[in-house]
Design a protein around this motif. Structure first.
Motif, PDB file in Angstrom:
ATOM      1  N   LEU A   1       0.934  -1.176   0.039  1.00  0.00           N
ATOM      2  CA  LEU A   1      -0.112  -0.075   0.115  1.00  0.00           C
ATOM      3  C   LEU A   1       1.031   1.275  -0.026  1.00  0.00           C
ATOM      4  CD1 LEU A   1      -2.667   1.347   0.092  1.00  0.00           C
ATOM      5  CD2 LEU A   1      -2.495   1.053   2.690  1.00  0.00           C
ATOM      6  N   ALA A   2       1.957   1.120   0.808  1.00  0.00           N
ATOM      7  CA  ALA A   2       2.807   2.300   0.810  1.00  0.00           C
ATOM      8  C   ALA A   2       3.653   2.702  -0.475  1.00  0.00           C
ATOM      9  CB  ALA A   2       3.779   2.172   2.074  1.00  0.00           C
ATOM     10  N   LEU A   3       4.163   1.701  -0.879  1.00  0.00           N
ATOM     11  CA  LEU A   3       4.781   1.805  -2.259  1.00  0.00           C
ATOM     12  C   LEU A   3       3.905   1.877  -3.293  1.00  0.00           C
ATOM     13  CD1 LEU A   3       7.382  -1.069  -1.482  1.00  0.00           C
ATOM     14  CD2 LEU A   3       7.534   1.129  -1.026  1.00  0.00           C
ATOM     15  N   GLY A   4       2.798   1.332  -3.350  1.00  0.00           N
ATOM     16  CA  GLY A   4       1.774   1.680  -4.531  1.00  0.00           C
ATOM     17  C   GLY A   4       1.452   3.143  -4.467  1.00  0.00           C
ATOM     18  N   LEU A   5       1.049   3.683  -3.117  1.00  0.00           N
ATOM     19  CA  LEU A   5       1.069   5.158  -3.197  1.00  0.00           C
ATOM     20  C   LEU A   5       2.050   5.972  -3.525  1.00  0.00           C
ATOM     21  CD1 LEU A   5      -1.297   5.420   0.299  1.00  0.00           C
ATOM     22  CD2 LEU A   5      -1.855   5.828  -1.829  1.00  0.00           C
ATOM     23  N   ALA A   6       3.367   5.642  -3.198  1.00  0.00           N
ATOM     24  CA  ALA A   6       4.433   6.421  -3.618  1.00  0.00           C
ATOM     25  C   ALA A   6       4.512   6.400  -5.101  1.00  0.00           C
ATOM     26  CB  ALA A   6       5.599   5.828  -3.070  1.00  0.00           C
TER      27      ALA A   6
ATOM     28  N   ALA B   1      13.014  15.243  -0.308  1.00  0.00           N
ATOM     29  CA  ALA B   1      11.829  14.334  -0.696  1.00  0.00           C
ATOM     30  C   ALA B   1      10.796  15.083  -0.560  1.00  0.00           C
ATOM     31  CB  ALA B   1      11.964  13.169   0.018  1.00  0.00           C
ATOM     32  N   GLU B   2       9.844  14.877  -1.552  1.00  0.00           N
ATOM     33  CA  GLU B   2       8.437  15.492  -1.316  1.00  0.00           C
ATOM     34  C   GLU B   2       7.475  14.401  -1.187  1.00  0.00           C
ATOM     35  OE1 GLU B   2       7.513  18.427  -4.839  1.00  0.00           O
ATOM     36  OE2 GLU B   2       9.100  17.003  -5.516  1.00  0.00           O
ATOM     37  N   PHE B   3       8.044  13.130  -0.977  1.00  0.00           N
ATOM     38  CA  PHE B   3       6.914  11.844  -0.469  1.00  0.00           C
ATOM     39  C   PHE B   3       8.087  11.091  -0.090  1.00  0.00           C
ATOM     40  CE2 PHE B   3       4.660   8.078  -0.314  1.00  0.00           C
ATOM     41  CZ  PHE B   3       3.178   8.514  -0.642  1.00  0.00           C
ATOM     42  N   ALA B   4       7.995  10.587   1.091  1.00  0.00           N
ATOM     43  CA  ALA B   4       9.030   9.797   1.698  1.00  0.00           C
ATOM     44  C   ALA B   4       8.278   8.506   2.407  1.00  0.00           C
ATOM     45  CB  ALA B   4       9.719  10.365   2.742  1.00  0.00           C
ATOM     46  N   VAL B   5       8.781   7.477   2.302  1.00  0.00           N
ATOM     47  CA  VAL B   5       8.417   6.279   2.762  1.00  0.00           C
ATOM     48  C   VAL B   5       9.359   5.563   3.535  1.00  0.00           C
ATOM     49  CG1 VAL B   5       7.085   3.959   2.490  1.00  0.00           C
ATOM     50  CG2 VAL B   5       6.746   5.831   0.976  1.00  0.00           C
ATOM     51  N   PHE B   6       9.035   5.324   4.961  1.00  0.00           N
ATOM     52  CA  PHE B   6      10.047   4.741   5.771  1.00  0.00           C
ATOM     53  C   PHE B   6       9.597   3.369   6.302  1.00  0.00           C
ATOM     54  CE2 PHE B   6      10.707   9.334   6.424  1.00  0.00           C
ATOM     55  CZ  PHE B   6      11.772   9.391   5.943  1.00  0.00           C
ATOM     56  N   GLU B   7      10.085   2.119   6.085  1.00  0.00           N
ATOM     57  CA  GLU B   7       9.476   0.872   6.040  1.00  0.00           C
ATOM     58  C   GLU B   7       9.980   0.339   7.341  1.00  0.00           C
ATOM     59  OE1 GLU B   7       7.096  -0.854   4.264  1.00  0.00           O
ATOM     60  OE2 GLU B   7       8.121  -1.388   2.439  1.00  0.00           O
ATOM     61  N   ASP B   8       9.307  -0.286   7.933  1.00  0.00           N
ATOM     62  CA  ASP B   8       9.805  -1.306   9.418  1.00  0.00           C
ATOM     63  C   ASP B   8      10.340  -0.716  10.537  1.00  0.00           C
ATOM     64  OD1 ASP B   8       8.913  -3.523   7.686  1.00  0.00           O
ATOM     65  OD2 ASP B   8      10.818  -3.807   6.798  1.00  0.00           O
ATOM     66  N   LEU B   9       9.541   0.566  10.955  1.00  0.00           N
ATOM     67  CA  LEU B   9       9.987   1.292  11.739  1.00  0.00           C
ATOM     68  C   LEU B   9      10.238   0.336  13.193  1.00  0.00           C
ATOM     69  CD1 LEU B   9      10.259   4.371  13.114  1.00  0.00           C
ATOM     70  CD2 LEU B   9       7.909   3.907  13.901  1.00  0.00           C
ATOM     71  N   ASP B  10       9.687  -0.517  13.490  1.00  0.00           N
ATOM     72  CA  ASP B  10       9.961  -1.407  14.540  1.00  0.00           C
ATOM     73  C   ASP B  10      11.453  -2.233  14.558  1.00  0.00           C
ATOM     74  OD1 ASP B  10       8.027  -2.674  12.537  1.00  0.00           O
ATOM     75  OD2 ASP B  10       8.478  -4.516  13.625  1.00  0.00           O
ATOM     76  N   HIS B  11      11.926  -2.086  13.286  1.00  0.00           N
ATOM     77  CA  HIS B  11      13.313  -2.671  13.119  1.00  0.00           C
ATOM     78  C   HIS B  11      14.483  -1.598  13.298  1.00  0.00           C
ATOM     79  CE1 HIS B  11      11.883  -6.367  10.483  1.00  0.00           C
ATOM     80  NE2 HIS B  11      11.382  -6.180  11.797  1.00  0.00           N
ATOM     81  N   LEU B  12      14.219  -0.473  13.796  1.00  0.00           N
ATOM     82  CA  LEU B  12      15.087   0.401  14.133  1.00  0.00           C
ATOM     83  C   LEU B  12      15.537   0.449  15.363  1.00  0.00           C
ATOM     84  CD1 LEU B  12      16.523   3.136  12.582  1.00  0.00           C
ATOM     85  CD2 LEU B  12      14.353   4.671  13.794  1.00  0.00           C
ATOM     86  N   VAL B  13      16.971  -0.465  15.455  1.00  0.00           N
ATOM     87  CA  VAL B  13      17.357  -0.707  16.681  1.00  0.00           C
ATOM     88  C   VAL B  13      18.716   0.250  16.943  1.00  0.00           C
ATOM     89  CG1 VAL B  13      18.511  -2.496  18.091  1.00  0.00           C
ATOM     90  CG2 VAL B  13      16.498  -2.969  16.628  1.00  0.00           C
ATOM     91  N   GLU B  14      18.690   0.842  18.068  1.00  0.00           N
ATOM     92  CA  GLU B  14      19.964   1.556  18.377  1.00  0.00           C
ATOM     93  C   GLU B  14      21.335   0.438  18.808  1.00  0.00           C
ATOM     94  OE1 GLU B  14      18.145   5.233  17.764  1.00  0.00           O
ATOM     95  OE2 GLU B  14      20.007   4.622  18.007  1.00  0.00           O
ATOM     96  N   ARG B  15      22.213   1.092  18.209  1.00  0.00           N
ATOM     97  CA  ARG B  15      23.594   0.278  18.692  1.00  0.00           C
ATOM     98  C   ARG B  15      24.373   1.268  19.366  1.00  0.00           C
ATOM     99  NH1 ARG B  15      23.743  -1.789  12.652  1.00  0.00           N
ATOM    100  NH2 ARG B  15      24.342   0.361  12.375  1.00  0.00           N
ATOM    101  N   ARG B  16      25.143   0.835  20.372  1.00  0.00           N
ATOM    102  CA  ARG B  16      25.942   1.658  21.249  1.00  0.00           C
ATOM    103  C   ARG B  16      27.037   2.363  20.579  1.00  0.00           C
ATOM    104  NH1 ARG B  16      26.544  -1.839  26.916  1.00  0.00           N
ATOM    105  NH2 ARG B  16      24.379  -1.799  27.516  1.00  0.00           N
TER     106      ARG B  16
END
Length: 361
Positions: free
Chosen positions: A73-78, A121-136
């Motif tokens: 859906l996100a990529l199709g909208l983009a 960007a005028e249109f930005a898609v950021f996928e899989d936010l829950d995978h954004l893991v911080e590393r020390r």
């Protein structure tokens, strides 16, 4: 009407995340999004984006379990938005790629270029936010960098779409500021298609393959097969292959066979598990269920208790009742004993794995 299914066209899929992959069935499901009553809010989101209306919706967060259509859906909208004017700048990235590219930019001292690429960007898609893991080891926090990027995009009125398995508000260790920014827009939960949407997905997939399915067969599939859109399309593809091999029409028998093939096997009963364990160790089933403390019986009983828990998800009370009315503490002791031995005894681990395989068959 609220009980109808809306077919939302997604005209293309030129965009994909760098780390993403796509097969033929997934590509087919991306040509449209069938929104039943359970996903009716999607229609308003698509209309707002394609008509370039109500930027107050941005950022849009699409969250839900795997297979509900967040990415397509996100990529199709983009893609649809980009097709309105080819000079429009669209950026698509995943959380993992965002963090990796940020780290590389820091190391190569090209952080300004990295930021410009995102923020222009005028249109930005950021996928899989829950995978954004911080590393020390990160010199710049990926979450903070994403937060600043979203702020910059919001200030210029850009469209922002974020996908995630879970709602940002429930993701542990996500920056409060990032949660706040995303909450300022529209959060939409996507759920697996309901029976009405499944019915339409099945009909569309069958039509594409020139498969004739009666209303009764379509209804049987829609009621019985509670899968995602790609899984449903895959089921129809399997029916097509069956017809091709056998040279016959799709009938009720073929549909039942398909459902039987795709139905997960029933887990073994506790009686079957105990009997198999007793046979494996050369003990008697009656002894496993009785008070015997002979070593061979205890070992077989402990293994049976472990498998009853892992293969059948039985409660401690259910397991204890079967094995002679043993209490909660005794069953827990057996489980912990086996778990400890599995870490140090490769022979037991191999024996237990083989026994589990036989039981699953």
């Amino acid at each position: 009407m609220l009980n109808t299914v809306v077919n939302i066209p997604l005209p293309g899929n030129r965009f994909s995340t760098p780390s993403g992959s796509q097969n033929a069935l997934a590509a087919e499901s991306q040509e449209s999004f069938l929104a039943g009553p359970e996903n009716r809010l999607v229609e308003a989101v698509v209309r707002a984006v394609l008509e370039n209306d109500a930027r107050m919706y941005s950022p849009i967060v699409l969250h839900g379990v795997s297979g509900t259509g967040k990415s397509h859906l996100a990529l199709g909208l983009a893609d649809a938005w980009k097709s309105g004017a080819t000079r429009r700048k669209v950026v698509v990235t995943s959380a993992v790629d965002f963090a990796r590219n940020l780290a590389e930019a820091v190391e190569t001292q090209s952080i300004d270029d990295f930021r410009a690429e995102i923020r222009l960007a005028e249109f930005a898609v950021f996928e899989d936010l829950d995978h954004l893991v911080e590393r020390r080891s990160e010199k710049i926090s990926a979450q903070e960098e994403l937060l600043h990027a979203i702020d910059s995009l919001m200030n210029k009125g850009a469209w922002i779409i974020v996908t995630s398995a879970a709602s940002p508000a429930t993701i542990e260790n996500l920056l409060p500021g990032l949660k706040s920014r995303l909450a300022a827009g529209l959060t939409v939960e996507l759920v697996p298609p309901g029976v009405e949407a499944r019915r339409e997905i099945i009909r569309n997939a069958a039509t594409r393959r020139n498969i004739e399915l009666s209303d009764k067969e379509t209804e049987t599939l829609a009621e019985s097969f509670k899968g995602s859109a790609p899984e449903l399309i895959g089921a129809i593809a399997q029916l097509e292959a069956t017809r091709g091999r056998a040279g016959r029409k799709i009938d009720a028998k073929s549909v039942r066979r398909l459902l039987d093939d795709r139905r997960p096997p029933k887990p073994p009963t506790i009686s079957e598990i105990a009997s198999a364990a007793a046979k494996q160790f050369g003990a008697r089933l009656t002894d496993l269920r009785g008070p015997s403390r002979q070593r061979i019986v205890v070992n077989a009983r402990d293994v049976a208790i472990h498998l009853s828990r892992t293969l059948n998800q039985l409660s401690l009370e259910q397991i204890g009742k079967y094995f002679g009315g043993r209490d909660h503490t005794t069953i827990m002791h057996s489980l912990r004993k086996i778990e400890g031995l599995l870490k140090t005894d490769p022979n037991l681990r191999n024996e237990l794995e083989q026994l589990a395989k036989r039981l699953k068959k």
